[in-house]
Design a protein around this motif. Structure first.
Motif, short mmCIF file in Angstrom:
data_model
loop_
_atom_site.label_atom_id
_atom_site.label_comp_id
_atom_site.label_asym_id
_atom_site.label_seq_id
_atom_site.Cartn_x
_atom_site.Cartn_y
_atom_site.Cartn_z
N ASP A 25 0.83 -1.20 0.00
CA ASP A 25 0.00 0.00 0.00
C ASP A 25 0.87 1.26 0.00
O ASP A 25 2.07 1.21 0.25
N PHE A 26 0.25 2.38 -0.30
CA PHE A 26 0.96 3.63 -0.47
C PHE A 26 1.69 4.07 0.80
O PHE A 26 2.83 4.52 0.74
N GLU A 27 1.05 3.91 1.96
CA GLU A 27 1.65 4.36 3.21
C GLU A 27 2.94 3.59 3.51
O GLU A 27 3.94 4.18 3.90
N THR A 28 2.91 2.29 3.32
CA THR A 28 4.11 1.48 3.55
C THR A 28 5.22 1.87 2.59
O THR A 28 6.38 1.99 2.98
N LEU A 29 4.85 2.10 1.35
CA LEU A 29 5.84 2.52 0.36
C LEU A 29 6.47 3.85 0.75
O LEU A 29 7.69 4.03 0.63
N GLN A 30 5.68 4.78 1.25
CA GLN A 30 6.21 6.07 1.67
C GLN A 30 7.22 5.91 2.81
O GLN A 30 8.26 6.57 2.83
N VAL A 31 6.92 5.03 3.77
CA VAL A 31 7.84 4.80 4.88
C VAL A 31 9.16 4.23 4.36
O VAL A 31 10.24 4.68 4.74
N LEU A 32 9.07 3.26 3.48
CA LEU A 32 10.29 2.66 2.93
C LEU A 32 11.09 3.66 2.11
O LEU A 32 12.32 3.70 2.19
N GLU A 33 10.40 4.50 1.34
CA GLU A 33 11.10 5.52 0.56
C GLU A 33 11.83 6.49 1.49
O GLU A 33 12.92 6.95 1.19
N SER A 34 11.22 6.80 2.64
CA SER A 34 11.87 7.73 3.57
C SER A 34 13.14 7.13 4.17
O SER A 34 14.06 7.85 4.57
N LEU A 35 13.21 5.81 4.23
CA LEU A 35 14.41 5.14 4.74
C LEU A 35 15.61 5.36 3.83
O LEU A 35 16.75 5.27 4.27
N LYS A 36 15.35 5.66 2.57
CA LYS A 36 16.45 5.88 1.62
C LYS A 36 17.33 7.05 2.07
O LYS A 36 18.50 7.09 1.77
N GLY A 37 16.74 8.00 2.80
CA GLY A 37 17.51 9.12 3.32
C GLY A 37 18.50 8.68 4.38
O GLY A 37 19.55 9.30 4.57
N LEU A 38 18.19 7.61 5.09
CA LEU A 38 19.07 7.11 6.15
C LEU A 38 20.12 6.15 5.61
O LEU A 38 21.23 6.09 6.12
N LYS A 39 19.76 5.39 4.61
CA LYS A 39 20.67 4.39 4.06
C LYS A 39 20.81 4.64 2.56
O LYS A 39 19.93 4.29 1.78
N LYS A 40 21.90 5.26 2.17
CA LYS A 40 22.08 5.73 0.79
C LYS A 40 22.11 4.60 -0.24
O LYS A 40 21.74 4.80 -1.38
N ASP A 41 22.57 3.40 0.14
CA ASP A 41 22.66 2.32 -0.84
C ASP A 41 21.39 1.46 -0.90
O ASP A 41 21.37 0.42 -1.53
N LEU A 42 20.31 1.91 -0.27
CA LEU A 42 19.06 1.17 -0.28
C LEU A 42 18.37 1.34 -1.63
O LEU A 42 18.20 2.45 -2.13
N GLU A 43 17.98 0.23 -2.22
CA GLU A 43 17.23 0.24 -3.47
C GLU A 43 15.90 -0.44 -3.23
O GLU A 43 15.85 -1.47 -2.57
N ILE A 44 14.85 0.15 -3.73
CA ILE A 44 13.52 -0.43 -3.58
C ILE A 44 13.00 -0.77 -4.96
O ILE A 44 12.85 0.09 -5.82
N GLU A 45 12.75 -2.05 -5.18
CA GLU A 45 12.22 -2.51 -6.46
C GLU A 45 10.72 -2.72 -6.31
O GLU A 45 10.28 -3.51 -5.49
N LYS A 46 9.95 -1.96 -7.07
CA LYS A 46 8.49 -2.02 -6.97
C LYS A 46 7.95 -2.89 -8.10
O LYS A 46 8.25 -2.66 -9.26
N ILE A 47 7.17 -3.90 -7.74
CA ILE A 47 6.60 -4.81 -8.72
C ILE A 47 5.09 -4.60 -8.72
O ILE A 47 4.41 -4.95 -7.76
#
Length: 71
Positions: free
Chosen positions: A9-31
Motif C-alpha cells: 500500500d501507499f503508506e508502507t511505500l512512503q515509509v520505505l522511501e523515507s528510509l532511503k535518506g538514512l541508508k544511501k545504498d538502499l534500493e527499492i524494487e516495486k513490482i
C-alpha cells in the motif's frame, strides 16, 4: 541492500522511501500487481491513440470520470 515489494500500500511505500535518506545504498524494487499493469497498459494505449490523432472515447473529463467510477 535491495528490497523487493509486491502489492504494497501507499503508506508502507512512503515509509520505505523515507528510509532511503538514512541508508544511501538502499534500493527499492516495486513490482506492480496485475490490476496496476492492466491500467498502465490502458493508459499507454490511450496516449498512443492521442499521439496518432485518434479521438479518445470520451467527450469530456466528466464522461471519463464516470467511466472510471463504473469500473
Amino acid at each position: 541492500m535491495t528490497i523487493m515489494l509486491k502489492n504494497v500500500d501507499f503508506e508502507t511505500l512512503q515509509v520505505l522511501e523515507s528510509l532511503k535518506g538514512l541508508k544511501k545504498d538502499l534500493e527499492i524494487e516495486k513490482i506492480p500487481n496485475d490490476e496496476t499493469l492492466e491500467a498502465m497498459r490502458e493508459c499507454e494505449e490511450i496516449l498512443s491513440d492521442i499521439k496518432a490523432g485518434k479521438r479518445v472515447p470520451y467527450n469530456s473529463w466528466s464522461e471519463a470520470k464516470e467511466a472510471l467510477l463504473r469500473d
